[in-house]
Write a protein that holds these residues in place. Structure first.
Motif, short mmCIF file in Angstrom:
data_model
loop_
_atom_site.label_atom_id
_atom_site.label_comp_id
_atom_site.label_asym_id
_atom_site.label_seq_id
_atom_site.Cartn_x
_atom_site.Cartn_y
_atom_site.Cartn_z
N VAL A 60 0.71 -1.36 0.35
CA VAL A 60 -0.12 0.18 0.12
C VAL A 60 1.17 1.37 -0.32
N LEU A 61 0.33 2.22 -0.72
CA LEU A 61 1.54 3.44 -0.88
C LEU A 61 0.67 4.66 -1.02
N ILE A 62 0.61 6.05 0.35
CA ILE A 62 -0.25 6.04 0.62
C ILE A 62 0.42 7.94 0.47
N GLU A 63 -0.57 9.09 -0.21
CA GLU A 63 0.52 10.17 -0.78
C GLU A 63 -0.17 11.12 1.16
N PHE A 64 0.85 12.25 1.10
CA PHE A 64 0.21 13.08 2.40
C PHE A 64 1.07 14.87 1.53
N ASP A 65 0.43 15.46 2.03
CA ASP A 65 0.75 16.85 0.95
C ASP A 65 1.99 17.34 2.23
N SER A 66 2.09 16.56 2.62
CA SER A 66 3.73 16.84 3.00
C SER A 66 3.99 15.14 4.39
N PHE A 67 5.18 15.47 4.96
CA PHE A 67 5.73 15.03 5.66
C PHE A 67 5.22 14.61 6.57
N GLU A 68 4.47 15.81 7.58
CA GLU A 68 3.90 16.30 8.27
C GLU A 68 3.13 15.67 8.68
N ARG A 69 2.66 16.21 7.68
CA ARG A 69 0.83 15.61 7.61
C ARG A 69 1.22 14.17 7.61
N ALA A 70 1.75 12.96 6.81
CA ALA A 70 2.14 12.07 6.92
C ALA A 70 2.25 11.06 9.00
N VAL A 71 2.93 12.64 9.13
CA VAL A 71 2.93 11.73 10.75
C VAL A 71 2.18 11.66 11.29
N ALA A 72 1.87 13.33 11.45
CA ALA A 72 0.21 13.72 12.13
C ALA A 72 -0.90 13.14 12.20
N ALA A 73 -0.78 11.92 10.42
CA ALA A 73 -2.23 11.20 10.73
C ALA A 73 -1.50 10.54 11.27
N TYR A 74 -0.37 9.56 10.98
CA TYR A 74 -0.70 7.91 11.69
C TYR A 74 -0.73 8.09 13.83
N GLU A 75 -0.70 9.60 14.31
CA GLU A 75 -0.21 9.40 15.70
C GLU A 75 -2.30 9.81 15.43
N SER A 76 -2.82 9.81 15.03
CA SER A 76 -4.39 10.67 15.06
C SER A 76 -4.35 9.61 15.75
N GLU A 77 -5.96 10.39 16.69
CA GLU A 77 -6.68 9.41 17.21
C GLU A 77 -7.42 8.02 16.13
N ALA A 78 -8.01 8.41 15.43
CA ALA A 78 -8.53 7.87 14.84
C ALA A 78 -7.73 6.70 13.98
N TYR A 79 -6.57 7.01 13.25
CA TYR A 79 -5.65 6.05 13.28
C TYR A 79 -5.42 5.26 14.30
N GLN A 80 -4.69 5.79 15.19
CA GLN A 80 -4.52 4.27 16.53
C GLN A 80 -5.37 3.60 17.46
N LYS A 81 -7.27 4.33 16.40
CA LYS A 81 -8.14 2.85 17.37
C LYS A 81 -7.91 1.68 16.03
N ALA A 82 -7.68 2.46 14.56
CA ALA A 82 -7.42 1.48 13.50
C ALA A 82 -6.19 0.34 13.59
N LEU A 83 -5.21 0.81 14.66
CA LEU A 83 -3.99 -0.03 15.09
C LEU A 83 -4.40 -0.75 15.63
N VAL A 84 -4.68 -0.65 16.36
CA VAL A 84 -5.46 -1.96 17.49
C VAL A 84 -6.83 -2.89 16.92
N ALA A 85 -7.36 -2.80 15.67
CA ALA A 85 -7.96 -3.54 14.93
C ALA A 85 -6.68 -4.68 14.29
N LEU A 86 -5.67 -4.29 14.29
CA LEU A 86 -4.86 -4.91 13.41
C LEU A 86 -4.92 -6.39 14.02
N PRO A 87 -4.86 -7.47 13.00
CA PRO A 87 -4.31 -8.64 13.94
C PRO A 87 -3.25 -8.98 13.93
N ASP A 88 -2.91 -9.81 14.77
CA ASP A 88 -1.23 -9.70 15.22
C ASP A 88 -1.19 -11.02 14.31
#
Length: 101
Positions: A60-88
């Motif tokens: 999977v390749l995802i583009e963001f307008d800046s490196f900082e936005r990419a990091v912020a999206a990863y650290e967002s509450e919504a994405y952190q909730k998604a990571l919990v669903a990532l299976p072992d």
């Protein structure tokens, strides 16, 4: 300003149903963070030719307008909730990289 990219490579997926649950949470979180999916193969029918130690499993390749936005999206509450669903049972090599202007 250089763009930012999420690069995810999945060498092993043992629970595709739980991965689908992650996708349902991750997609909206990525879009809310300004991300655009450029490629998701092979699940969307894209083609891949693997060389050297390359793999043909999900990439999977995802583009963001800046490196900082990419990091912020990863650290967002919504994405952190998604990571919990990532299976072992999913092996994933994930990186956030800065593009070249």
């Amino acid at each position: 300003m250089a763009k930012g990219y999420w690069v995810s490579v999945y060498p092993a997926i043992s629970d595709s149903e739980r991965l689908t649950a992650y996708d349902k949470l991750a997609g909206p979180a990525v879009r809310a963070g300004g991300g655009r999916t450029l490629s998701r193969i092979p699940s969307r029918g894209g083609r891949v030719v693997a060389h050297e130690a390359g793999i043909t499993q999900r990439v999977v390749l995802i583009e963001f307008d800046s490196f900082e936005r990419a990091v912020a999206a990863y650290e967002s509450e919504a994405y952190q909730k998604a990571l919990v669903a990532l299976p072992d049972g999913v092996e994933r090599d994930f990186r956030i990289i800065e593009g070249i202007d």
